[in-house]
Design an enzyme around this catalytic site. Sequence first.
Site, PDB file in Angstrom:
ATOM      1  N   GLU A   1       0.764  -1.143   0.040  1.00 45.99           N
ATOM      2  CA  GLU A   1       0.222  -0.170   0.013  1.00 45.99           C
ATOM      3  C   GLU A   1       0.852   1.272  -0.005  1.00 45.99           C
ATOM      4  O   GLU A   1       1.293   1.900   0.929  1.00 45.99           O
ATOM      5  CB  GLU A   1      -1.157   0.055   1.246  1.00 45.99           C
ATOM      6  N   SER A   2       1.666   1.732  -1.151  1.00 46.87           N
ATOM      7  CA  SER A   2       2.113   2.798  -1.393  1.00 46.87           C
ATOM      8  C   SER A   2       3.583   2.797  -1.238  1.00 46.87           C
ATOM      9  O   SER A   2       4.447   1.641  -1.767  1.00 46.87           O
ATOM     10  CB  SER A   2       1.308   4.093  -0.670  1.00 46.87           C
TER      11      SER A   2
ATOM     12  N   CYS B   1      -1.880   3.874   1.663  1.00 47.12           N
ATOM     13  CA  CYS B   1      -3.272   4.165   1.290  1.00 47.12           C
ATOM     14  C   CYS B   1      -4.334   2.792   1.892  1.00 47.12           C
ATOM     15  O   CYS B   1      -3.857   2.137   2.741  1.00 47.12           O
ATOM     16  CB  CYS B   1      -3.560   4.087  -0.162  1.00 47.12           C
TER      17      CYS B   1
ATOM     18  N   SER C   1       2.269   0.927  -8.745  1.00 47.47           N
ATOM     19  CA  SER C   1       2.908   1.833  -7.946  1.00 47.47           C
ATOM     20  C   SER C   1       4.213   1.838  -8.342  1.00 47.47           C
ATOM     21  O   SER C   1       4.730   0.986  -9.038  1.00 47.47           O
ATOM     22  CB  SER C   1       2.910   1.370  -6.472  1.00 47.47           C
TER      23      SER C   1
ATOM     24  N   HIS D   1       0.959   6.517  -7.343  1.00 45.00           N
ATOM     25  CA  HIS D   1       0.328   5.252  -7.140  1.00 45.00           C
ATOM     26  C   HIS D   1      -1.238   5.434  -7.674  1.00 45.00           C
ATOM     27  O   HIS D   1      -1.632   6.430  -7.835  1.00 45.00           O
ATOM     28  CB  HIS D   1      -0.148   5.264  -5.465  1.00 45.00           C
TER      29      HIS D   1
ATOM     30  N   GLU E   1     -10.107   1.754 -10.429  1.00 40.13           N
ATOM     31  CA  GLU E   1     -11.387   0.898 -10.546  1.00 40.13           C
ATOM     32  C   GLU E   1     -12.454   2.115 -10.976  1.00 40.13           C
ATOM     33  O   GLU E   1     -12.145   3.194 -10.198  1.00 40.13           O
ATOM     34  CB  GLU E   1     -11.868   0.254  -9.219  1.00 40.13           C
TER      35      GLU E   1
END
Length: 340
Positions: A64-65, A79, A236, A249, A253
């Site tokens: 996540e990032s 994130c 990322s 990043h 969707e």
Amino acid sequence: MAVSGFEGFEKRLELHFFGDDPAMDNMGLRLLDFESLVKVLSAVQCSVVSAVGNQYFDAYVLSESSLFVFPTKIIIKTCGTTQLLKSIRPLLHYSCNLGLTLCSCRYSRGSFIFPKSQPFPHTSFKEEVIYLEENLPSNLCYRKASVMPSKMTSHSWHVFTASGQAHIISQNDDLYTIEVCMTELDRVLARKFFQPPGDGKNGDVAGKEMTKLTGIGDINPGAIICDFAFDPCGYSMNGIDNDRYSTIHVTPEDGYSYASFECVGSIFDDNDYIAEMLKKVVQVFRPTTMSVSITCTSHEMWTRVAHAVEPLGMKCRSCAVDEFRTSGSVVFQTFTVRRK
């Protein structure tokens, strides 16, 4: 808008340290072993998926990032539903073992798309500030929390800073940090961040293909890029260019698409440096809405942002400025696609 989905908006924590041993300025936090970093990230609830480094710093792409580790500075950006602020206690512990003392902290984030999905201590900015106040050492006595508004309720900028007297005197005045948050990405462009079903490529290989296919590799051609593609979608990257970093990043969707771009520069750079990068970023994603936060001691930087993106069909809808003793001025601007 989806009822719930993946939270693209990141939380960002930047910590600065100092030490009595001059040798620590050369390596400092970079001496943290990987096992210690894993424990810090475990508290946040994320992990390392790829990494690259040079003589100045180490850059890690996370599940996540991103994470950036300099000798006396660490930046963590996460994130989703990560608990970023829970990294503070273990980082203070490990830095103390290295003979380093925390001298400043800056926490920032935008407005979550799915705020009700966030866990403690990120359930509200008030809770985040309370957590920071309780977990930062007392020598960081100059503290300020601010919510910078815009004309769009979906975009506001949250900033908390804390520092000691020593950091205020020694801060580097010529550097700036620019953080760009983009929502409602062009659907055709966003599809480039989806992996074809069953293609069997790992995240590193697919990430390199996305970097080339989308034009991200052209944003700063001189940078070494460490990239990663997620399955079935998402992307990322970290870029390292001497002592400067950049990071992107993407949550592609439809219904809650989001992309972020962050980089650091100097007010002494050529005027076209940041303008050209921002133009390329906007062209890669073509967002409907975009916010830009610049942290800098110079007020003039914000005009370069508008001059860069307005010719691409974006119109500045609001601009807010606040002063922070720790880091200078923060200018927060929002842009939307100009109505034809």
